[in-house]
Scaffold this motif. Structure first.
Motif, PDB file in Angstrom:
ATOM      1  N   HIS A 182      21.258  46.880  58.102  1.00 17.72           N
ATOM      2  CA  HIS A 182      21.448  45.758  57.183  1.00 17.72           C
ATOM      3  C   HIS A 182      22.574  46.067  56.203  1.00 17.72           C
ATOM      4  CE1 HIS A 182      17.711  43.799  58.471  1.00 17.72           C
ATOM      5  NE2 HIS A 182      17.138  44.984  58.405  1.00 17.72           N
ATOM      6  N   LEU A 183      23.336  45.022  55.886  1.00 20.60           N
ATOM      7  CA  LEU A 183      24.418  45.125  54.914  1.00 20.60           C
ATOM      8  C   LEU A 183      24.217  44.074  53.830  1.00 20.60           C
ATOM      9  CD1 LEU A 183      27.265  46.175  54.008  1.00 20.60           C
ATOM     10  CD2 LEU A 183      28.229  44.393  55.499  1.00 20.60           C
ATOM     11  N   VAL A 184      24.259  44.511  52.580  1.00 22.01           N
ATOM     12  CA  VAL A 184      24.242  43.599  51.436  1.00 22.01           C
ATOM     13  C   VAL A 184      25.555  43.793  50.693  1.00 22.01           C
ATOM     14  CG1 VAL A 184      23.094  42.945  49.285  1.00 22.01           C
ATOM     15  CG2 VAL A 184      21.731  43.735  51.242  1.00 22.01           C
ATOM     16  N   ILE A 185      26.291  42.705  50.469  1.00 14.69           N
ATOM     17  CA  ILE A 185      27.573  42.797  49.779  1.00 14.69           C
ATOM     18  C   ILE A 185      27.424  42.151  48.407  1.00 14.69           C
ATOM     19  CG2 ILE A 185      30.041  42.394  49.891  1.00 14.69           C
ATOM     20  CD1 ILE A 185      29.846  42.108  52.873  1.00 14.69           C
ATOM     21  N   ALA A 186      27.243  43.017  47.408  1.00 17.06           N
ATOM     22  CA  ALA A 186      27.039  42.557  46.035  1.00 17.06           C
ATOM     23  C   ALA A 186      28.278  42.803  45.174  1.00 17.06           C
ATOM     24  CB  ALA A 186      25.830  43.269  45.427  1.00 17.06           C
ATOM     25  N   VAL A 187      29.395  43.086  45.814  1.00 15.63           N
ATOM     26  CA  VAL A 187      30.638  43.344  45.087  1.00 15.63           C
ATOM     27  C   VAL A 187      31.025  42.096  44.301  1.00 15.63           C
ATOM     28  CG1 VAL A 187      33.075  43.929  45.312  1.00 15.63           C
ATOM     29  CG2 VAL A 187      31.396  44.936  46.878  1.00 15.63           C
ATOM     30  N   SER A 188      31.407  42.301  43.042  1.00 19.24           N
ATOM     31  CA  SER A 188      31.752  41.154  42.208  1.00 19.24           C
ATOM     32  C   SER A 188      32.905  41.507  41.294  1.00 19.24           C
ATOM     33  CB  SER A 188      30.539  40.704  41.390  1.00 19.24           C
ATOM     34  OG  SER A 188      30.806  39.486  40.732  1.00 19.24           O
ATOM     35  N   GLY A 189      33.366  40.506  40.574  1.00 14.50           N
ATOM     36  CA  GLY A 189      34.425  40.697  39.596  1.00 14.50           C
ATOM     37  C   GLY A 189      34.162  39.804  38.406  1.00 14.50           C
ATOM     38  N   ILE A 201      36.489  30.878  44.122  1.00 18.11           N
ATOM     39  CA  ILE A 201      36.194  32.204  44.677  1.00 18.11           C
ATOM     40  C   ILE A 201      34.879  32.190  45.448  1.00 18.11           C
ATOM     41  CG2 ILE A 201      35.651  34.591  44.084  1.00 18.11           C
ATOM     42  CD1 ILE A 201      37.492  34.147  41.574  1.00 18.11           C
ATOM     43  N   ASN A 202      33.824  31.740  44.794  1.00 15.05           N
ATOM     44  CA  ASN A 202      32.493  31.775  45.418  1.00 15.05           C
ATOM     45  C   ASN A 202      32.326  30.699  46.474  1.00 15.05           C
ATOM     46  OD1 ASN A 202      30.921  33.943  43.912  1.00 15.05           O
ATOM     47  ND2 ASN A 202      31.768  32.762  42.224  1.00 15.05           N
ATOM     48  N   GLY A 203      32.951  29.537  46.245  1.00  6.35           N
ATOM     49  CA  GLY A 203      32.893  28.479  47.248  1.00  6.35           C
ATOM     50  C   GLY A 203      33.569  28.890  48.539  1.00  6.35           C
ATOM     51  N   LYS A 222      47.403  34.627  37.315  1.00  2.00           N
ATOM     52  CA  LYS A 222      47.261  36.046  37.637  1.00  2.00           C
ATOM     53  C   LYS A 222      45.797  36.458  37.529  1.00  2.00           C
ATOM     54  CE  LYS A 222      48.703  40.722  36.453  1.00  2.00           C
ATOM     55  NZ  LYS A 222      47.316  41.214  36.585  1.00  2.00           N
ATOM     56  N   GLU A 223      45.117  35.967  36.479  1.00  2.00           N
ATOM     57  CA  GLU A 223      43.694  36.259  36.334  1.00  2.00           C
ATOM     58  C   GLU A 223      42.903  35.697  37.510  1.00  2.00           C
ATOM     59  OE1 GLU A 223      41.577  37.492  33.399  1.00  2.00           O
ATOM     60  OE2 GLU A 223      43.421  38.669  33.306  1.00  2.00           O
ATOM     61  N   LEU A 224      43.284  34.511  37.967  1.00  2.00           N
ATOM     62  CA  LEU A 224      42.596  33.920  39.110  1.00  2.00           C
ATOM     63  C   LEU A 224      42.835  34.744  40.376  1.00  2.00           C
ATOM     64  CD1 LEU A 224      40.862  31.713  40.289  1.00  2.00           C
ATOM     65  CD2 LEU A 224      42.903  30.267  40.504  1.00  2.00           C
ATOM     66  N   ARG A 225      44.078  35.168  40.571  1.00  2.00           N
ATOM     67  CA  ARG A 225      44.370  36.041  41.725  1.00  2.00           C
ATOM     68  C   ARG A 225      43.560  37.330  41.645  1.00  2.00           C
ATOM     69  NH1 ARG A 225      49.786  34.455  40.481  1.00  2.00           N
ATOM     70  NH2 ARG A 225      50.584  32.946  42.005  1.00  2.00           N
ATOM     71  N   ASP A 226      43.491  37.906  40.452  1.00  2.21           N
ATOM     72  CA  ASP A 226      42.692  39.117  40.270  1.00  2.21           C
ATOM     73  C   ASP A 226      41.211  38.852  40.550  1.00  2.21           C
ATOM     74  OD1 ASP A 226      44.966  40.491  39.572  1.00  2.21           O
ATOM     75  OD2 ASP A 226      44.588  40.432  37.399  1.00  2.21           O
ATOM     76  N   GLY A 227      40.748  37.655  40.188  1.00  2.00           N
ATOM     77  CA  GLY A 227      39.369  37.288  40.490  1.00  2.00           C
ATOM     78  C   GLY A 227      39.111  37.239  41.983  1.00  2.00           C
ATOM     79  N   PHE A 228      40.066  36.678  42.735  1.00  2.00           N
ATOM     80  CA  PHE A 228      39.939  36.669  44.195  1.00  2.00           C
ATOM     81  C   PHE A 228      39.962  38.088  44.751  1.00  2.00           C
ATOM     82  CE2 PHE A 228      40.594  32.101  44.289  1.00  2.00           C
ATOM     83  CZ  PHE A 228      39.955  31.721  45.469  1.00  2.00           C
ATOM     84  N   GLU A 229      40.843  38.932  44.226  1.00  2.00           N
ATOM     85  CA  GLU A 229      40.918  40.316  44.694  1.00  2.00           C
ATOM     86  C   GLU A 229      39.611  41.052  44.412  1.00  2.00           C
ATOM     87  OE1 GLU A 229      43.099  41.910  46.457  1.00  2.00           O
ATOM     88  OE2 GLU A 229      44.647  40.352  46.518  1.00  2.00           O
ATOM     89  N   GLY A 230      39.033  40.810  43.231  1.00  2.00           N
ATOM     90  CA  GLY A 230      37.841  41.534  42.829  1.00  2.00           C
ATOM     91  C   GLY A 230      36.585  41.130  43.561  1.00  2.00           C
TER      92      GLY A 230
END
Length: 260
Positions: free
Chosen positions: A100-107, A171-173, A120-128
């Motif tokens: 099982h894999l759970v991906i809880a990585v967030s930014g 990002i989440n959508g 730039k902040e939005l791009r960083d949000g996508f990267e994170g």
């Protein structure tokens, strides 16, 4: 007069069915939780460790990983940047197959009124978050056992119409829109997502303590459940999706009614 007929030939013996699609135990199952050093990921690790799973949590912060190992004795930790594909490939290749894999990585970036939102902040949000989750998923895919599962942690901002969350919604959508298509591509391996609302996790630590408490109080007053979420609430939902072999391609909202 009512006649009760005992079914023999044509009625299935439900009591005798061995439901291989639903596992009641995670004992000895190998689970990797990407971004599991705190909050929802760590709460999930604790519940799985309590069910005798072999749990490995990853994260970028060595200090947080050390704290996680103290908080949940018996888990394994690995310092790993989910934005670094080369390191991800090496990590999963070294671990080999797992269940099982759970991906809880967030930014924490991407929020704010659109007119003032730094791209730039939005791009960083996508990267994170977006790219970090997608990188992790693609690198792990060859190693997840076909009877296992993948669960992504998104956020209720994906469907929120509140001002100031358009970037987080993007990002989440984007992650949530991938889930149904991926479920068909990688079958019989299952993939789902859990979408939390306002949860008491370190994600909110960008606010001073008093401001955070006030924010939580305001949300609690408007939520149908009368309180904000706790990491255990979301962890229970994650385990439900991991355990239930008849659910795939689904996003479950665990938001206290915030989306209503």
């Amino acid at each position: 007069m009512i006649t009760v007929t005992t079914c023999t030939t044509f009625c299935p013996n439900f009591a005798g069915i061995n439901n291989n699609n639903m596992s009641d135990s995670f004992e000895s199952k190998k689970v990797i939780i990407a971004g599991g050093s705190s909050g929802i990921g760590l709460a999930t690790a604790a519940k799985l460790a309590g069910e005798k799973a072999h749990v490995t949590v990853t994260g970028r912060s060595a200090a947080r990983l050390a704290d996680a190992a103290k908080a949940v004795p018996g888990i394994h930790t690995a310092a790993l940047d989910s934005g670094n594909r080369k390191d991800l490939d090496a990590f999963f290749d070294a671990r080999g197959n797992f269940d099982h894999l759970v991906i809880a990585v967030s930014g924490s970036k991407g929020a704010g009124k659109f007119a003032d939102l730094s791209l730039k902040e939005l791009r960083d949000g996508f990267e994170g978050k977006f790219w970090a989750q997608v990188n992790t998923l693609q690198a792990a895919l060859p190693y997840v056992n076909k009877g296992g599962s993948i669960t992504l942690i998104t956020a209720i901002s994906a469907i929120s119409r509140a001002p100031g969350v358009s970037g987080l919604a993007a990002i989440n959508g984007a992650l949530e829109l991938m889930i149904p298509s991926l479920a068909k591509e990688i079958q019989p391996l299952r993939i789902n997502a859990v979408s939390p609302g306002v949860v008491n996790t370190p994600w909110w630590d960008f606010l001073p303590p008093d401001a955070k408490n006030d924010t939580f109080g305001q949300y609690a007053a408007q939520l149908p459940v009368g309180r904000i979420g706790e990491p255990d609430d979301v962890a229970d939902t994650i385990l439900f999706l991991m355990r239930n072999g008849n659910i795939t391609g689904t996003v479950i909202r665990c938001d206290g009614g915030l989306s209503l």
